[in-house]
Design an enzyme around this catalytic site. Sequence first.
Site, PDB file in Angstrom:
ATOM      1  CG  ASN A  46      -0.146   3.112  -2.003  1.00  0.00           C
ATOM      2  OD1 ASN A  46      -0.883   4.095  -2.131  1.00  0.00           O
ATOM      3  ND2 ASN A  46      -0.381   2.142  -1.128  1.00  0.00           N
ATOM      4  CE  LYS A  91       1.323   3.101   2.006  1.00  0.00           C
ATOM      5  NZ  LYS A  91       1.834   2.351   3.137  1.00  0.00           N
ATOM      6  CG  HIS A 112      -2.494  -1.075   0.938  1.00  0.00           C
ATOM      7  ND1 HIS A 112      -2.274  -0.827   2.271  1.00  0.00           N
ATOM      8  CD2 HIS A 112      -1.300  -0.915   0.315  1.00  0.00           C
ATOM      9  CE1 HIS A 112      -0.990  -0.529   2.441  1.00  0.00           C
ATOM     10  NE2 HIS A 112      -0.383  -0.575   1.277  1.00  0.00           N
ATOM     11  CD  GLU A 128      -1.362   1.642   4.706  1.00  0.00           C
ATOM     12  OE1 GLU A 128      -1.778   2.394   3.808  1.00  0.00           O
ATOM     13  OE2 GLU A 128      -0.153   1.447   4.907  1.00  0.00           O
ATOM     14  CD  GLU A 156       2.232  -3.354  -0.158  1.00  0.00           C
ATOM     15  OE1 GLU A 156       3.110  -2.551  -0.498  1.00  0.00           O
ATOM     16  OE2 GLU A 156       1.115  -3.007   0.264  1.00  0.00           O
ATOM     17  N   GLY A 163       5.982   0.743   6.223  1.00  0.00           N
ATOM     18  CA  GLY A 163       6.173   1.992   6.956  1.00  0.00           C
ATOM     19  C   GLY A 163       6.996   1.849   8.220  1.00  0.00           C
ATOM     20  CB  SER A 206      10.597  -0.715   4.544  1.00  0.00           C
ATOM     21  OG  SER A 206       9.727  -0.335   5.608  1.00  0.00           O
TER      22      SER A 206
HETATM   23  P1  13P Z   1       6.296   1.783   2.654  1.00  0.00           P
HETATM   24  O1  13P Z   1       7.147   1.693   1.408  1.00  0.00           O
HETATM   25  O2  13P Z   1       6.137   3.164   3.171  1.00  0.00           O
HETATM   26  O3  13P Z   1       6.746   0.790   3.692  1.00  0.00           O
HETATM   27  O4  13P Z   1       4.808   1.337   2.224  1.00  0.00           O
HETATM   28  C1  13P Z   1       4.636   0.163   1.496  1.00  0.00           C
HETATM   29  C2  13P Z   1       3.230   0.094   1.016  1.00  0.00           C
HETATM   30  O5  13P Z   1       2.304  -0.081   1.791  1.00  0.00           O
HETATM   31  C3  13P Z   1       2.978   0.288  -0.418  1.00  0.00           C
HETATM   32  O6  13P Z   1       1.672  -0.037  -0.752  1.00  0.00           O
END
Ligand code: 13P
Length: 250
Positions: free
Chosen positions: A9, A11, A95, A97, A167, A173, A213
């Site tokens: 992803n 983003k 997601h 976010e 997640e 992150g 992560s």
């Molecule tokens: P990270 O791997 O940067 O922690 O992000 C995970 C994520 O949100 C994938 O959709």
Amino acid sequence: MRTPIIAGNWKLNKTISESVALTTSLKASVADVNNVEIIVAPPFTALAAVNEVIAGSKIRLSAQDVYSEDSGAFTGEVSAPMLKDVGCEYVIIGHSERRQYFGETNESVNQKVKAALAHDLKPILCVGEQLQEREAGQTETIIEDHVTGGIAGLSSTELLSCVIAYEPVWAIGTGKTATPAQAQEVHSFIRGLLTKIYSADVASQLCIQYGGSVKPENASELMAQPDVDGALVGGASLEAESFAQIVKFG
Ligand code: 13P
């Protein structure tokens, strides 16, 4: 047996030329990989260009979101038929976010899942608790709410076109990965829930990814868990080498 699915992803990252460069390099790095479904989810603007690069390879294309209506006066949105048209096979929905910053709810997530399925796109439905919810002992309540809300009204055939991505928000992150045991506990809870709603047979076929992560250093121990069937990777998917190493977790 469930085929592992490793998805990147990206983003809000990568211009078109950066996306093409990353995908070209990834395509070379994973050319000899078998028995793993590899997915990249670039930003909308780069989907068409990335689709050209992955033609004839094993890499599949995903979008990061979709709108629930097919067309109309919805300025700024992108629909499932449009994503299908540009070459997407998958779409990430719900997601954390999107839930946190853009007001996504279980209801809107469910509508998007249904819109995707209606146009033959496979939803990657994201679920996950926040840190304070985990600390308050609410992890299972939140996961049950996200899962049942997201898949409400789906037939077992429709469910099996979906992927669920667990997640934990506190692991996204932050560099703070869930331990393999923590991931397994929630994945097994989700499979148990699907066993109750559908059947053990259906639940055993569904792919459940872990995200938060994931790095080359921790991918294999996470993937070794019996109910962890793949990874949804953020930061480490932005470099071909680290993402390819995760794809080759075994
Ligand atoms: P990270 O791997 O940067 O922690 O992000 C995970 C994520 O949100 C994938 O959709």
